[in-house]
Design an enzyme around this catalytic site. Structure first.
Site, mmCIF file in Angstrom:
data_model
loop_
_atom_site.group_PDB
_atom_site.id
_atom_site.type_symbol
_atom_site.label_atom_id
_atom_site.label_comp_id
_atom_site.label_asym_id
_atom_site.label_seq_id
_atom_site.Cartn_x
_atom_site.Cartn_y
_atom_site.Cartn_z
ATOM 1 N N ARG A 1 0.839 -1.205 0.000
ATOM 2 C CA ARG A 1 0.000 0.000 0.000
ATOM 3 C C ARG A 1 0.870 1.249 0.000
ATOM 4 O O ARG A 1 0.625 2.192 -0.748
ATOM 5 C CB ARG A 1 -0.907 0.002 1.238
ATOM 6 C CG ARG A 1 -2.095 -0.927 1.132
ATOM 7 C CD ARG A 1 -2.866 -0.998 2.420
ATOM 8 N NE ARG A 1 -2.074 -1.584 3.490
ATOM 9 C CZ ARG A 1 -2.531 -2.429 4.398
ATOM 10 N NH1 ARG A 1 -3.799 -2.782 4.346
ATOM 11 N NH2 ARG A 1 -1.760 -2.917 5.334
ATOM 12 N N ARG B 1 11.446 -0.875 7.616
ATOM 13 C CA ARG B 1 11.960 -1.504 8.829
ATOM 14 C C ARG B 1 13.484 -1.581 8.738
ATOM 15 O O ARG B 1 14.035 -1.915 7.676
ATOM 16 C CB ARG B 1 11.381 -2.923 9.016
ATOM 17 C CG ARG B 1 9.911 -2.964 9.402
ATOM 18 C CD ARG B 1 9.667 -2.426 10.800
ATOM 19 N NE ARG B 1 8.286 -2.564 11.246
ATOM 20 C CZ ARG B 1 7.347 -1.637 11.084
ATOM 21 N NH1 ARG B 1 7.652 -0.501 10.462
ATOM 22 N NH2 ARG B 1 6.115 -1.836 11.529
ATOM 23 N N ASP C 1 14.757 6.434 8.124
ATOM 24 C CA ASP C 1 13.762 6.752 9.142
ATOM 25 C C ASP C 1 13.629 5.612 10.146
ATOM 26 O O ASP C 1 12.965 5.762 11.165
ATOM 27 C CB ASP C 1 12.407 7.022 8.477
ATOM 28 C CG ASP C 1 11.365 7.535 9.459
ATOM 29 O OD1 ASP C 1 11.664 8.509 10.178
ATOM 30 O OD2 ASP C 1 10.260 6.950 9.520
ATOM 31 N N GLU D 1 15.511 0.438 17.928
ATOM 32 C CA GLU D 1 14.918 1.748 18.172
ATOM 33 C C GLU D 1 14.350 1.818 19.582
ATOM 34 O O GLU D 1 13.880 0.814 20.109
ATOM 35 C CB GLU D 1 13.810 2.023 17.158
ATOM 36 C CG GLU D 1 14.289 2.047 15.720
ATOM 37 C CD GLU D 1 13.160 2.222 14.717
ATOM 38 O OE1 GLU D 1 11.981 2.310 15.140
ATOM 39 O OE2 GLU D 1 13.438 2.263 13.520
ATOM 40 N N HIS E 1 11.902 7.500 13.086
ATOM 41 C CA HIS E 1 10.714 6.698 12.748
ATOM 42 C C HIS E 1 9.481 7.595 12.680
ATOM 43 O O HIS E 1 8.443 7.316 13.296
ATOM 44 C CB HIS E 1 10.510 5.582 13.777
ATOM 45 C CG HIS E 1 9.782 4.398 13.209
ATOM 46 N ND1 HIS E 1 10.136 3.094 13.503
ATOM 47 C CD2 HIS E 1 8.719 4.304 12.378
ATOM 48 C CE1 HIS E 1 9.313 2.259 12.879
ATOM 49 N NE2 HIS E 1 8.446 2.974 12.197
#
Length: 336
Positions: free
Chosen positions: A166, A247, A270, A275, A294
């Site tokens: 998507r 990811r 990002d 994280e 992120h």
């Protein structure tokens, strides 16, 4: 004694998530459903079986505790989970999705936010905004800066999109508006869909070799972990830009750091292998990199759309109308 027909709705949102995804209007819509339970306080203290007892639908989001097998067993009336965030991988048992419980997710609403962020990352690198800004701060000459950083047009670049998800498709739509040539690597994309999208299909190695820019939009699965290792990164063109908003585990971290230190390629990251980044993380100082925490999927507008969409799903479910964002059991393995 005959048991009453279950009809309640539980809102399992932390205070922080609730303030992000619900407006006063969507909260009024929830209250209008009647018999609504609002989880309060720290999620660690929530009694999920009690909150979900007799409830047929619940609204979840970032920070909602996992609805494990034990919870689903204790709460057999729960028929719908409307998730106002993206991934449902850690929210509940994947084998329960579409079988024991209907699950809706707001990932489709996040795609536009990520796509715009990806384009912003690409444009920032192509026009070298960070270097122009740094040069002006350091007192560099006006004409000298423009000479050193003339910039490139996005429409003049070949962009490789890894994954026609998507989000990948949302990125493709924006890239096509700029006039970029787009290559796509995705084994699930057929020729008719590629034609409709206006893209050229390519295997991963070909895409890496032919693209000026490569952006990743595949889920992190056992089959995609370290999808880009030393060999694949070595196949990128000199000066290529690698964008990862999906990811961190999709790229071998040591191999990427080695490439970035040479200056042969550039990156807009990002997401990272772990994280949040530690204060002394090497990624914070990695050269030839634009990094962000992120943030791609987070905007005020997308958050509110996510909440409103999932409240609408609950309303449709209670009215026994078709749902718009339900996850089919067969889709689970391919979701992020």
């Amino acid at each position: 004694m005959t048991r009453e027909t279950p009809s309640g709705v539980a809102v399992l949102l932390t205070a922080a998530t609730r303030s992000m995804v619900l407006t006063s209007e969507t909260e009024r819509r929830l209250d209008a459903l009647g018999n609504v339970r609002w989880a309060d306080g720290s999620p660690d203290a929530w009694d999920l079986p009690e909150l979900l007892d007799g409830v047929v639908a619940c609204l979840t989001g970032w920070g909602t505790p996992r609805l494990g097998d034990d919870i689903l067993t204790k709460c057999p009336d729960l028929a719908l989970v409307a998730h106002s965030a993206g991934s449902i991988r850690n929210l509940l048992p994947q084998e329960a999705v579409g079988t024991r419980v209907t699950v809706c997710q707001a990932a489709a609403l996040i795609a536009d936010s990520v796509a715009e962020f990806v384009i912003a990352q690409i444009l920032a690198w192509l026009r070298e905004l960070h270097l122009l800004d740094a040069g002006l701060r350091e007192g560099a000459g006006w004409s000298d800066l423009r000479h050193r950083h003339p910039g490139r047009l996005l429409g003049a670049q070949t962009v490789g999109v890894v994954g026609a998800s998507r989000t990948g498709r949302a990125v493709i739509r924006l890239l096509k508006a700029f006039g970029s040539a787009v290559l796509v690597s995705d084994p699930l994309l057929d020729a008719d869909e590629a034609s409709t999208l206006g893209v050229t299909q390519a295997d991963l190695d070909t895409l890496l070799a032919r693209s000026d820019i490569v952006t990743l939009h595949v889920p992190l699965l056992p089959s995609t972990r370290n999808l880009l290792g030393a060999r694949e990164l070595g196949g990128l063109r000199d000066g290529a830009l690698l964008v990862n908003s999906a990811r961190g585990g999709l790229i071998d971290p040591a191999a990427l750091q080695a490439e970035l230190r040479t200056g042969r390629i550039r990156a807009a990251l990002d997401v990272f292998p772990a994280e949040p980044l530690e204060v002394d993380s090497e990624w914070r100082e990695m050269p030839h990199t634009i990094r962000s925490p992120h943030s791609a999927g987070h905007t005020l507008d997308s958050h509110r759309r996510q909440g409103a969409a999932m409240v609408s799903e609950i309303e449709r479910f209670l009215r026994k109308e078709p749902l718009h964002y339900a996850v089919a059991a067969g889709q689970v393995d391919n979701l992020a």
